[in-house]
Design an enzyme around this catalytic site. Structure first.
Site, short mmCIF file in Angstrom:
data_model
loop_
_atom_site.label_atom_id
_atom_site.label_comp_id
_atom_site.label_asym_id
_atom_site.label_seq_id
_atom_site.Cartn_x
_atom_site.Cartn_y
_atom_site.Cartn_z
N ASP A 5 -3.15 -17.90 1.82
CA ASP A 5 -4.30 -18.71 1.33
C ASP A 5 -4.95 -19.56 2.18
O ASP A 5 -6.61 -19.48 2.34
CB ASP A 5 -4.10 -19.31 0.06
CG ASP A 5 -3.15 -19.60 0.04
OD1 ASP A 5 -2.03 -19.59 1.17
OD2 ASP A 5 -2.84 -20.67 -1.19
N TYR A 37 0.92 -1.25 -0.29
CA TYR A 37 -0.23 0.09 0.06
C TYR A 37 0.93 1.09 0.05
O TYR A 37 0.57 2.37 -0.31
CB TYR A 37 -1.31 -0.13 1.03
CG TYR A 37 -1.52 -1.20 1.29
CD1 TYR A 37 -2.15 -1.99 -0.16
CD2 TYR A 37 -3.09 -1.30 2.04
CE1 TYR A 37 -3.04 -2.66 0.52
CE2 TYR A 37 -3.99 -1.52 2.25
CZ TYR A 37 -3.69 -2.71 1.11
OH TYR A 37 -5.47 -3.74 1.15
N ASP A 58 -5.97 -6.38 5.98
CA ASP A 58 -7.04 -6.10 5.69
C ASP A 58 -8.04 -6.53 5.19
O ASP A 58 -9.06 -6.24 5.88
CB ASP A 58 -6.59 -4.51 4.11
CG ASP A 58 -7.31 -3.98 3.53
OD1 ASP A 58 -8.21 -3.42 4.77
OD2 ASP A 58 -6.90 -3.15 2.98
N LYS A 103 3.39 -15.31 2.88
CA LYS A 103 3.26 -15.76 1.83
C LYS A 103 4.46 -15.91 1.06
O LYS A 103 5.24 -15.56 -0.12
CB LYS A 103 2.09 -15.02 0.54
CG LYS A 103 2.04 -15.92 -0.28
CD LYS A 103 0.83 -16.67 -0.80
CE LYS A 103 0.72 -18.08 -2.06
NZ LYS A 103 -0.14 -19.03 -1.66
N ASP A 152 -11.25 -7.95 7.71
CA ASP A 152 -13.28 -7.96 7.26
C ASP A 152 -13.81 -9.74 7.39
O ASP A 152 -14.44 -9.62 7.43
CB ASP A 152 -12.69 -7.33 5.62
CG ASP A 152 -13.23 -6.10 6.22
OD1 ASP A 152 -12.58 -5.35 6.89
OD2 ASP A 152 -13.99 -5.52 5.22
#
Ligand code: NAD
Length: 365
Positions: free
Chosen positions: A222, A135, A246, A190, A250
């Protein structure tokens, strides 16, 4: 102690009003000052994060934030959009550690999209690194078409990047948080594909040597996304980078029934923080007295615990919220057959009454 209160837009003003009433009912010696932020600040001062608001946030011991944004600002230039205010505050205050607890209250088990037995008693904490990763990494942009035309660009790119100090400081925060809970930490990465996250994994493992009493495990993102809906209670504290955090936070939010229940804290290196509900300004329900104020009220509890050294008052708020839910009161987002539907203000009334040790009855407004 001084707090900056930034209600913002949409339901922000309604939910913050209830949070302020709850704070007022605690009889603590806390000074507070309000300032405009987001669309409201843009309307009044032409900028979503005016100098005066930023100065107040810097000077205060903690910031209580409502929510910002409205579809009507979607056509503004990006730096003037309301959402830039929250990004600007995170950056200016150095808020690198985002705490998102996901708790499924027993009374709300039925509101979750998962089977009750999977979420009953769920209590996990996701810690998201907030100021690094893809980001913020540079360079980023678009490569123009061969004739130099930006609109006809052939390629766009972002840079995923973490420095050692950035990973070390969030790892320390996560290990310390795990120490105060069940002493289990899952670091999500990852590493099988991304160099940045192999580095993340290596650095988190190094920091682990300073916390031998905490059990650390590593999980690919994942798999973590899958495990969060397969067996969420297997997690306790989860730490991850900005982008994975992020998305996973959620996902975890929905396990608990409603985003209207979830508080959050964004902390700097010294424990100063910005506290806000996990949801946005919900323009679709703004001004209707239907928004759930509990995420914001629980954010006040986090503020008292993390930044203002008032753990007892924080526990009182959490207890009052539990009492109100146990009494069967629900805003529309968590309402179910057999419970009593109440509005934003009536829910605030009920929490204030529960704090005073009164039964959670509601008054009409
Ligand atoms: P949102 O979180 O505002 O709303 C999503 C859905 O959840 C809506 O249906 C809304 O009615 C519902 N909802 C949200 N909070 C609720 C509450 N307390 N009680 C009951 N229902 C609730 O997300 P969105 O609709 O994608 O975005 C709306 C605006 O908020 C946009 O401008 C967006 O940029 C902004 N936003 C701001 C923040 C922030 O201030 N930190 C975060 C996310 C989105």
């Amino acid at each position: 102690m001084k707090i900056a209160i930034l209600p913002g837009d949409g339901i922000g003003t309604e939910i913050i009003a209830q949070a302020e009433r709850v704070l007022g009912a605690l009889d603590l010696r806390i000074e507070s000052e309000r300032a405009l932020v987001g669309g409201a600040a843009y309307e009044a001062h032409g900028h979503p994060l005016p100098e005066a608001t930023l100065a107040l946030a810097k000077e205060a011991d903690a910031v209580l934030f409502g929510a910002v944004g409205d579809w009507k600002y979607d056509t503004l230039a990006r730096p003037l959009r309301p959402e830039q205010a929250i990004l600007g505050l995170r950056k200016a205050l150095g808020l690198f550690a985002n705490f998102r607890p996901a708790i499924c209250y027993p009374e709300l088990t039925a509101a979750s999209s998962l089977k009750p037995e999977l979420v009953a008693g769920l209590d996990i904490l996701i810690i998201r690194e907030l100021t690094g990763d893809i980001y913020f990494g540079q360079p980023r942009g678009r490569r123009a078409a061969p004739d130099g035309a930006f609109a006809g660009a052939e390629e766009a790119f972002d840079t995923m990047r973490y420095t050692r100090p950035e990973i070390e400081r969030i790892a320390h925060v996560a290990f310390r948080a795990a120490r105060q809970r069940s002493k289990r930490l899952t670091s999500v990465d990852k590493a099988n594909v991304l160099e940045t996250f192999q580095f993340w994994k290596d650095v988190v493992s190094e920091v682990h040597s300073e916390y031998p009493d905490v059990a650390l495990d590593h999980m690919y993102v994942d798999n973590a996304a899958m495990q969060l809906v397969r067996a969420p209670k297997k997690f306790d504290v989860v730490v991850t980078g900005n982008m994975f955090g992020d998305i996973l936070s959620d996902e975890a939010a929905m396990l608990t029934g409603s985003i209207g229940m979830l508080p959050s804290a964004s902390l700097d290196a010294n424990g100063k923080g910005l506290y806000e509900p996990s949801h946005g300004s919900a323009p679709d329900i703004a001004g209707k007295d239907v928004a759930n104020p509990l995420a914001t009220i629980l954010s006040v509890a986090m503020m008292l615990r993390f930044s203002l050294n008032q753990a007892e008052a924080a526990a009182r708020i959490e207890q009052a919220v539990r009492a109100v839910l146990a009494a069967g009161l629900r805003t529309a987002d968590i309402w179910a057959e057999g419970t009593k539907k109440v509005g934003t203000r009536a829910m605030g009334d009920a929490v204030v009454a529960a704090l005073a040790g009164k039964p959670a009855i509601t008054t009409k407004h």
